[in-house]
Write an enzyme that holds these catalytic residues in place. Structure first.
Site, PDB file in Angstrom:
ATOM      1  N   ASP A   1       0.778  -1.337   0.053  1.00 25.42           N
ATOM      2  CA  ASP A   1      -0.054  -0.062  -0.055  1.00 25.42           C
ATOM      3  C   ASP A   1       0.808   1.169  -0.038  1.00 25.42           C
ATOM      4  O   ASP A   1       0.488   2.272  -0.692  1.00 25.42           O
ATOM      5  CB  ASP A   1      -0.854   0.048   1.301  1.00 25.42           C
ATOM      6  CG  ASP A   1      -0.119   0.266   2.580  1.00 25.42           C
ATOM      7  OD1 ASP A   1       0.743  -0.561   3.013  1.00 25.42           O
ATOM      8  OD2 ASP A   1      -0.456   1.199   3.144  1.00 25.42           O
TER       9      ASP A   1
ATOM     10  N   TYR B   1      -5.623   0.560   8.730  1.00 22.65           N
ATOM     11  CA  TYR B   1      -6.939   0.916   7.853  1.00 22.65           C
ATOM     12  C   TYR B   1      -8.043   0.379   8.343  1.00 22.65           C
ATOM     13  O   TYR B   1      -8.885  -0.350   7.979  1.00 22.65           O
ATOM     14  CB  TYR B   1      -6.504   0.125   6.617  1.00 22.65           C
ATOM     15  CG  TYR B   1      -5.331   0.780   5.719  1.00 22.65           C
ATOM     16  CD1 TYR B   1      -5.757   1.835   5.017  1.00 22.65           C
ATOM     17  CD2 TYR B   1      -4.082   0.289   5.769  1.00 22.65           C
ATOM     18  CE1 TYR B   1      -4.648   2.477   4.418  1.00 22.65           C
ATOM     19  CE2 TYR B   1      -2.850   0.616   5.048  1.00 22.65           C
ATOM     20  CZ  TYR B   1      -3.314   2.036   4.208  1.00 22.65           C
ATOM     21  OH  TYR B   1      -2.272   2.703   3.825  1.00 22.65           O
TER      22      TYR B   1
ATOM     23  N   GLU C   1       5.833   9.795   3.016  1.00 18.17           N
ATOM     24  CA  GLU C   1       5.457   8.509   2.610  1.00 18.17           C
ATOM     25  C   GLU C   1       4.246   8.400   1.445  1.00 18.17           C
ATOM     26  O   GLU C   1       3.527   9.130   1.198  1.00 18.17           O
ATOM     27  CB  GLU C   1       4.776   7.691   3.716  1.00 18.17           C
ATOM     28  CG  GLU C   1       4.590   5.969   3.333  1.00 18.17           C
ATOM     29  CD  GLU C   1       4.279   5.239   4.549  1.00 18.17           C
ATOM     30  OE1 GLU C   1       4.167   4.106   4.533  1.00 18.17           O
ATOM     31  OE2 GLU C   1       3.657   5.984   5.330  1.00 18.17           O
TER      32      GLU C   1
ATOM     33  N   ASP D   1       5.594   0.290   3.201  1.00 15.90           N
ATOM     34  CA  ASP D   1       5.776  -0.933   4.197  1.00 15.90           C
ATOM     35  C   ASP D   1       5.811  -2.090   3.364  1.00 15.90           C
ATOM     36  O   ASP D   1       5.502  -1.869   2.000  1.00 15.90           O
ATOM     37  CB  ASP D   1       4.751  -1.115   5.279  1.00 15.90           C
ATOM     38  CG  ASP D   1       3.318  -0.716   4.859  1.00 15.90           C
ATOM     39  OD1 ASP D   1       2.923  -1.476   3.799  1.00 15.90           O
ATOM     40  OD2 ASP D   1       2.518   0.221   5.271  1.00 15.90           O
TER      41      ASP D   1
END
Length: 487
Positions: free
Chosen positions: A75, A226, A465, A78
């Site tokens: 995603d 999430y 990120e 990571d």
């Protein structure tokens, strides 16, 4: 009226600082925005892999459950595969192609490859009736390790929702992704398109029949990364809307109209202006508006909500739903602000196109918003990201003369296997101040703070990120602006 609105915007954004000599190439940016997805791939990489510093990874994903879950996307920075945001990313890539694929030129084939990399994986995740795999990898353990996907030694546990432990939001979003993608492949690969649609239908039925949030079934593995904060009713209606678009079956339209009140309920009263991996409210209204505008059903609540959403984003609105940085970037509290910028701007452009096709304008609180006004606003947001901002930097890696070089991304920050065969503990690379070893070309980072300031450090994940769901709507935006502003 357009002139008046523009004057209001200029007066309200008087602090805007733009370098006039910044020349933007939407075509180059489009190419790179799609290339980014190759850097996020998990699984066995193809021979035509263009970001060659990435190698095969996650080749035994799902084997602990006796299933093949190899493939899909990480995603963000990571190594986890979170299927809820991945499915949303896929839906948005598909919507981008549906609306703007004709403007993508040679990049269209790469956009289709990006979609198929995900749908092939999502098909694996829904291959067993009554079971939907929602995640691969232990997120807590993963986030305590800084290692390349190619070196992963953390648990690759597969987590699923089922009839006994439902997850309507992740299941319905996967159904939406498969349905939207079936439209994309309808003309280029009819067999694959039909297969996607045949799978989307039972996955949606599963999500609707066994209603419940995956917060309650696998939440300890999903949260806090999430969690579903907005409930799952919006995903159910969103999934039905995409199935209606893919099939034209009245049963799906009936589902949308009969259940929209659950989405715009008092509990979710503040969500009409939200759109992203967790909240589909504004997206539903814009997606559905096309049918209503074509049928002249102006009494429908969808148009009212879509109008209200579009008006609220404009700086001259008396009731704005967003803040703006001094440099003109829309801003909402929370991590990775760019996810709101790209997703909301995408909706604005799509809605503007629908309005133009039906020869309609919006009556906002003290002004009229024309399709041109809405499109102009979205362009200012894209231009800001691409380099027209007070920092005079692009927030897309590898685009422009100045861009983030220390992004919060494991694979990018660590040497490739071509350079170092194996890296045990990668935290030394994380904590140093050196620029990243590998360019994750096309990645859009979280972006600047409310004061237009950006500190280029991988230590600040909220701003540095990148994520797949930031790039996905930007693909459509760049294709559109490329088509109308080609030099």
């Amino acid at each position: 009226m357009v002139f008046l609105a523009m004057m209001i915007v200029m007066s309200m954004m008087g602090k805007l600082v733009i370098a006039d000599d910044v020349k933007l190439d939407y075509g180059e940016a489009l190419t790179k925005s799609i290339l980014f997805f190759e850097g996020q791939r998990s699984g066995k990489l193809p021979n035509n892999q263009r970001l060659t510093w990435r190698k095969d990874s996650g080749l035994r994903d799902g084997f602990d459950q006796g299933v093949d879950l190899v493939g899909g996307y990480h995603d963000a920075g990571d190594n986890i595969k979170f299927n809820f945001p991945m499915a949303f990313t896929t839906t948005m890539l598909a919507w981008s192609v549906i609306e703007f694929g004709s403007s993508m030129g040679h990049d269209l084939k790469h956009a289709l490859q990006a979609i198929r990399w995900s749908t092939d994986y999502l098909l694996k995740c829904t291959n067993t009736p009554g079971v939907v795999y929602a995640q691969v990898g232990d997120a807590v353990v993963d986030h305590h390790n800084w290692e390349r996907p190619e070196d992963m030694n953390t648990p690759r546990t597969a987590f699923a929702v089922s009839t006994r432990s439902p997850g309507s939001e992740v299941s319905a979003e996967i159904a939406a992704a498969l349905a939207a993608s079936s439209i994309v492949f309808k003309h280029s690969d009819r067999k694959y398109s039909d297969f996607l649609l045949r799978r989307a239908i039972p996955v949606f039925e599963f999500a609707d029949k066994y209603q419940g949030s995956y917060n309650d079934s696998i939440g300890r593995w999903v949260c806090p990364f999430y969690c579903d904060f907005n409930g799952y009713q919006d995903e159910l209606v969103w999934g039905a809307a995409w199935l209606y678009k893919a099939t034209n079956r009245t049963s799906y339209w009936k589902y949308v109209t009969e259940n929209i009140d659950k989405v715009e309920s008092p509990q979710n009263a503040g969500s009409w202006n939200e759109f992203g991996w967790d909240t589909k409210n504004a997206g539903i209204n814009v997606l559905v508006s096309k049918y209503i505008l074509n049928n002249k059903q102006h009494s429908s609540p969808f148009l009212d909500w879509a109008d209200k959403f579009a008006c609220s984003l404009l700086p001259e609105s008396l009731s704005p739903s967003v803040e703006f940085t001094p440099g003109g970037l829309m801003f909402k509290p929370g991590m990775v602000n760019s996810q709101r910028v790209t997703a909301l701007s995408f909706l604005v452009v799509v809605y503007a196109r629908y309005l133009k096709q039906s020869d309609r304008v919006i009556a906002c609180d003290r002004f009229v918003a024309t399709p041109y006004r809405l499109t102009y606003f979205a362009r200012t947001q894209v231009d800001y990201i691409m380099g027209k901002n007070p920092m005079n930097m692009s927030y897309m890696v590898g685009y422009g003369e100045k861009f983030p070089e220390c992004i919060h991304h494991r694979g990018s920050s660590l040497p490739s296997i071509d350079q170092v065969q194996h890296i045990g503990n990668g935290w030394d690379y994380f904590w140093n101040n050196d620029i990243n070893y590998n360019l994750l070309i096309g990645a859009i980072v979280g972006g600047p703070d409310i004061n237009d300031q950006y500190n280029d450090t991988r230590h600040d994940a909220g701003h540095s990120e990148p994520t797949t769901y930031v790039n996905a709507p930007l693909v459509g935006l760049l294709a559109y602006f490329k088509s109308i502003y080609a030099s």
